[in-house]
Design a protein around this motif. Structure first.
Motif, PDB file in Angstrom:
ATOM      1  N   GLY A  47     -33.815  73.390 -93.092  1.00  0.00           N
ATOM      2  CA  GLY A  47     -33.142  74.904 -93.212  1.00  0.00           C
ATOM      3  C   GLY A  47     -31.721  74.360 -93.177  1.00  0.00           C
ATOM      4  O   GLY A  47     -31.450  73.876 -92.414  1.00  0.00           O
ATOM      5  N   ARG A  48     -30.722  74.690 -93.806  1.00  0.00           N
ATOM      6  CA  ARG A  48     -28.599  74.720 -94.206  1.00  0.00           C
ATOM      7  C   ARG A  48     -28.954  75.241 -92.164  1.00  0.00           C
ATOM      8  O   ARG A  48     -27.828  73.925 -91.723  1.00  0.00           O
ATOM      9  CB  ARG A  48     -28.182  75.560 -94.550  1.00  0.00           C
ATOM     10  CG  ARG A  48     -27.020  74.603 -94.696  1.00  0.00           C
ATOM     11  CD  ARG A  48     -25.670  75.042 -94.596  1.00  0.00           C
ATOM     12  NE  ARG A  48     -26.690  76.917 -94.640  1.00  0.00           N
ATOM     13  CZ  ARG A  48     -26.072  77.597 -92.820  1.00  0.00           C
ATOM     14  NH1 ARG A  48     -25.176  76.885 -92.351  1.00  0.00           N
ATOM     15  NH2 ARG A  48     -26.076  78.460 -93.865  1.00  0.00           N
ATOM     16  N   VAL A  81     -33.057  68.805 -96.483  1.00  0.00           N
ATOM     17  CA  VAL A  81     -32.396  69.845 -95.513  1.00  0.00           C
ATOM     18  C   VAL A  81     -32.377  71.025 -97.691  1.00  0.00           C
ATOM     19  O   VAL A  81     -32.022  70.246 -98.697  1.00  0.00           O
ATOM     20  CB  VAL A  81     -30.192  69.936 -95.497  1.00  0.00           C
ATOM     21  CG1 VAL A  81     -30.213  71.287 -95.228  1.00  0.00           C
ATOM     22  CG2 VAL A  81     -29.982  69.030 -94.441  1.00  0.00           C
ATOM     23  N   SER A  83     -31.138  73.662 -98.841  1.00  0.00           N
ATOM     24  CA  SER A  83     -30.644  75.491 -98.906  1.00  0.00           C
ATOM     25  C   SER A  83     -29.408  75.387-100.425  1.00  0.00           C
ATOM     26  O   SER A  83     -29.559  74.667-101.294  1.00  0.00           O
ATOM     27  CB  SER A  83     -29.303  74.281 -98.279  1.00  0.00           C
ATOM     28  OG  SER A  83     -28.220  74.736 -97.654  1.00  0.00           O
ATOM     29  N   SER A  84     -29.465  76.770-100.473  1.00  0.00           N
ATOM     30  CA  SER A  84     -28.195  77.212-101.747  1.00  0.00           C
ATOM     31  C   SER A  84     -27.777  76.283-101.869  1.00  0.00           C
ATOM     32  O   SER A  84     -26.424  76.026-103.164  1.00  0.00           O
ATOM     33  CB  SER A  84     -28.791  78.495-101.745  1.00  0.00           C
ATOM     34  OG  SER A  84     -27.694  78.715-100.533  1.00  0.00           O
ATOM     35  N   GLN A  85     -26.875  76.124-100.906  1.00  0.00           N
ATOM     36  CA  GLN A  85     -25.656  75.120-100.863  1.00  0.00           C
ATOM     37  C   GLN A  85     -25.465  73.429-100.741  1.00  0.00           C
ATOM     38  O   GLN A  85     -25.824  72.836-100.560  1.00  0.00           O
ATOM     39  CB  GLN A  85     -24.876  74.822 -99.501  1.00  0.00           C
ATOM     40  CG  GLN A  85     -24.495  76.021 -98.906  1.00  0.00           C
ATOM     41  CD  GLN A  85     -23.467  76.503 -97.399  1.00  0.00           C
ATOM     42  OE1 GLN A  85     -23.464  75.654 -97.158  1.00  0.00           O
ATOM     43  NE2 GLN A  85     -23.052  77.637 -96.955  1.00  0.00           N
ATOM     44  N   PHE A  94     -29.300  66.862 -99.616  1.00  0.00           N
ATOM     45  CA  PHE A  94     -29.571  67.980 -99.637  1.00  0.00           C
ATOM     46  C   PHE A  94     -30.164  68.136-100.513  1.00  0.00           C
ATOM     47  O   PHE A  94     -30.080  68.097-101.983  1.00  0.00           O
ATOM     48  CB  PHE A  94     -28.243  68.937 -99.924  1.00  0.00           C
ATOM     49  CG  PHE A  94     -28.037  69.327 -98.175  1.00  0.00           C
ATOM     50  CD1 PHE A  94     -27.665  70.532 -98.152  1.00  0.00           C
ATOM     51  CD2 PHE A  94     -27.521  68.368 -97.396  1.00  0.00           C
ATOM     52  CE1 PHE A  94     -27.031  71.375 -96.669  1.00  0.00           C
ATOM     53  CE2 PHE A  94     -26.892  68.376 -96.855  1.00  0.00           C
ATOM     54  CZ  PHE A  94     -26.277  69.858 -96.419  1.00  0.00           C
ATOM     55  N   SER A  96     -31.277  71.682-103.217  1.00  0.00           N
ATOM     56  CA  SER A  96     -31.023  73.188-103.643  1.00  0.00           C
ATOM     57  C   SER A  96     -32.025  73.858-104.363  1.00  0.00           C
ATOM     58  O   SER A  96     -31.717  74.825-105.494  1.00  0.00           O
ATOM     59  CB  SER A  96     -29.568  73.331-104.203  1.00  0.00           C
ATOM     60  OG  SER A  96     -29.358  72.628-104.899  1.00  0.00           O
TER      61      SER A  96
END
Length: 181
Positions: A47-48, A81, A83-85, A94, A96
């Motif tokens: 997770g982030r 990762v 993440s919503s970012q 990443f 999302s």
């Protein structure tokens, strides 16, 4: 096909960290063969917040050679990762959106298994989506009384089948489960 393995420490009363995020109660004995686990994976899912805390962690200069080697092994893995970012990072990919589809793609790539590192939010998402293949839960001989629980707000039961148990000199008991069919 790769398997997603949730490998983490939990207290006897079911917490993965204390009320202030502390994990100082975790024991890492040499008889736990964590190096063997690391050798069995080639990918880590973070997770982030967990990635920001541990994804590029470097031990202090005076750390033991064993600790330095452990972190070198961790950092040699492919990192994803969730993440919503949206973020660019040359050490991780990443993700999302479309978690289930992306995980299915990664599992089909072949190679070694995947460590679902966490944190709690990511573990919860993977549980709800049925994306965990193996649960390696190391129960530590301590009760905290409060903290962040491993299984929180489950929407449905998660039937598991015990496939192996390991007991270590520290009193840690590792329970290894797979999804029951």
């Amino acid at each position: 096909m790769k398997k997603v393995i949730l490998d983490l420490a939990v207290t006897l009363d079911g917490f993965i960290e204390g009320s202030n995020g502390e994990i100082d109660w975790c024991i890492l004995d040499d008889d736990m063969n964590f190096d063997g686990f690391l050798a069995s994976i080639d990918t880590i899912f973070y997770g982030r917040a967990s990635y920001d805390a541990w994804g590029n962690y470097q031990p202090e200069a005076g750390a033991s050679p064993a600790e330095q080697q452990l972190w070198q092994a961790v950092h040699s893995k492919n990192k994803f990762v969730f993440s919503s970012q949206e973020r660019q990072d040359d050490k991780a990919t990443f993700i999302s959106s479309d978690i289930a589809d992306k995980v299915a793609e990664i599992k089909k790539q072949g190679g070694k298994d995947i460590w679902l590192y966490g944190g709690a939010g990511l573990i919860k998402s993977f549980l709800q989506l049925g994306l965990i293949d193996i649960y390696r839960i190391s129960v530590h001989p301590i009760a905290l009384g409060s903290g962040k629980p491993l299984f929180e707000n489950l929407k449905q039961r998660v039937p598991l089948r015990l496939i192996k148990t390991n007991t270590f000199k520290s009193g840690v008991v590792q329970l290894i489960y797979e999804q029951a069919t």
